[in-house]
Design an enzyme around this catalytic site. Structure first.
Site, PDB file in Angstrom:
ATOM      1  N   SER A 180      -2.730  -4.159   1.509  1.00  0.00           N
ATOM      2  CA  SER A 180      -3.607  -3.778   0.408  1.00  0.00           C
ATOM      3  C   SER A 180      -5.061  -4.164   0.592  1.00  0.00           C
ATOM      4  CB  SER A 180      -3.089  -4.392  -0.900  1.00  0.00           C
ATOM      5  OG  SER A 180      -3.088  -5.806  -0.817  1.00  0.00           O
ATOM      6  N   HIS A 208       1.117   0.782  -1.702  1.00  0.00           N
ATOM      7  CA  HIS A 208      -0.065   1.565  -1.376  1.00  0.00           C
ATOM      8  C   HIS A 208       0.237   2.744  -0.454  1.00  0.00           C
ATOM      9  CE1 HIS A 208      -3.328  -0.648  -3.338  1.00  0.00           C
ATOM     10  NE2 HIS A 208      -2.610  -1.729  -3.124  1.00  0.00           N
ATOM     11  N   LYS A 239      -0.004   3.239  -9.042  1.00  0.00           N
ATOM     12  CA  LYS A 239      -1.139   3.514  -8.158  1.00  0.00           C
ATOM     13  C   LYS A 239      -1.245   5.035  -7.987  1.00  0.00           C
ATOM     14  CE  LYS A 239      -1.300  -1.002  -5.950  1.00  0.00           C
ATOM     15  NZ  LYS A 239      -0.398  -1.704  -6.852  1.00  0.00           N
TER      16      LYS A 239
END
Length: 392
Positions: A180, A208, A239
């Site tokens: 990240s 991610h 996300k």
């Protein structure tokens, strides 16, 4: 109030070092530009990779769910808080991830805690990359298992850890799919081969990578064509998916076990109907609108190329996470503040989130950014970088 003097002193030390940061309230929706303190700024700090937080289909699904089911569920999943929509979404998500089953939790953080704290005991060992996410680190702290740390993406170090842990009942290797802070991708094929060689379980945190890598955003496992060879995948719905939550994709046995033993699952109220419906709609959007991911990667490559051409150090990033490494903690925050002055919201990140001497401004480009907006951002980076002598 008396009794917090040591906290006050630590906070003052942060202020003196230039690392204390205030929360920044956003006054608009999460788009390519946001309103902060009445000013429109280019957003380069959100995890809204595909722009799904404001996608019309997700908004409509959320509104319909509230009208039909209400604002909340009123219970944990194991008592009275499992609606049909929760089970239906988990089945859809399992099909999307090419796994036998999934289980959705309140966040990616709690998903990691649920897995690590539940399935490991003192008979086991967990082997973790040294730069894994804080949620993995905290999950490991909750276990009674032994732990070994291998050097970041260093396969020789990982193999040494596997070679010296043959006496345990099980060995669990855990890695981020995409890291990240640096934006680099784990060498998953090599990790899987080592785990198969030493009969170890592998767990990948794809927070991610979900919605970013793999076909239709299925993640690093699909990106490397490793479906069926990774035991546990953890991902996030907050996300690229654009809403809220985390999930565990694995076997039916793992799902059933976590329902019985996973404390974050057992003791947290289930997702509100609006969240579940919007997440479900997001999976359909991933399948039906692949151009969003294509646009994300076009923008990613454009911004990376522009930053490097200006002379910035972007480290080893391979993904839309592109750090601009400054080094000095105070200067990274000064750089962030200067960018904000010139119309770009890009947050500085320093110790303890990253190692000392590795402070940076972390940028995340999205599918929503236009080339015009990215050009404006690059001009701001150039101006701020030169003023602070980060670039020539």
């Amino acid at each position: 109030m008396k009794g917090f003097e040591h906290l006050e002193q630590e906070l003052q030390d942060m202020k003196d070092a230039g690392t204390f940061r205030e929360l920044v309230p956003i006054e608009s929706d999460q788009a390519e530009k946001v309103t902060i303190d009445g000013r429109e700024l280019i957003q380069l700090s959100s995890n809204n990779y595909l722009g799904l937080t404001t996608h019309p289909r997700l908004k409509l699904a959320a509104v319909k769910a509230v009208e039909k089911y209400g604002a909340g569920t009123g219970s944990v999943r194991t008592i009275a808080g499992t609606f049909n929509m929760h089970n239906d979404f988990e089945k859809k998500l399992a099909e999307f991830k090419h796994t036998e089953a999934t289980l959705v939790l309140q966040s990616g953080f709690t998903a990691n805690q649920a897995v690590l704290a539940s399935i490991l005991s003192k008979e086991d060992v967990v082997i973790s990359d040294e730069l894994n996410h804080a949620s993995i680190i905290d999950g490991i702290r909750l276990t009674k298992a032994d732990r070994k740390i291998y050097k970041h993406v260093d396969m020789k170090s990982l193999e040494e850890a596997l070679q010296t842990s043959g006496d345990y009942r099980s060995r669990l290797v855990v890695t981020d799919g995409v890291f990240s802070m640096d934006g680099n991708i784990a060498p998953l094929p090599e990790i899987v081969e080592l785990c198969e060689k030493y009969d170890a379980i592998i767990m990948v945190d794809d927070a991610h990578a979900s919605g970013v890598l793999g076909r239709n955003g299925r993640g690093t496992v699909d990106h490397f064509d490793l479906n069926g060879r990774v035991h546990i995948q953890v991902g996030t719905l907050s996300k690229a998916v654009g809403v809220l939550g985390g999930y565990i994709a694995s076997t039916q046995a793992v799902r059933d076990y976590l329902i019985q033993k996973g404390r974050p699952f057992l003791f947290s109220t289930s997702h509100p109907p609006a969240v579940t419906a919007a997440c479900s709609e997001a999976i359909d959007v991933l399948l039906e609108e692949p151009e969003l991911i294509e646009r994300l990667w076009d923008n990613t490559n454009y911004l990376k190329k522009g930053l490097k051409k200006l002379g910035f150090d972007t480290g080893k990033s391979e993904t839309p996470i592109t750090p601009v490494i400054v080094g000095d903690e105070r200067k990274s925050h000064e750089f962030s503040d200067k960018l904000r002055e010139y119309g770009v919201f890009a947050q500085g990140i320093a110790f303890p989130t990253v190692a000392k001497g590795q402070a940076r401004v972390r940028t995340i480009v999205t599918a929503e950014h236009s080339r015009k907006t990215l050009d404006e951002a690059l001009k701001a980076f150039q101006k701020a970088g030169k003023e602070l002598h980060i670039i020539k």
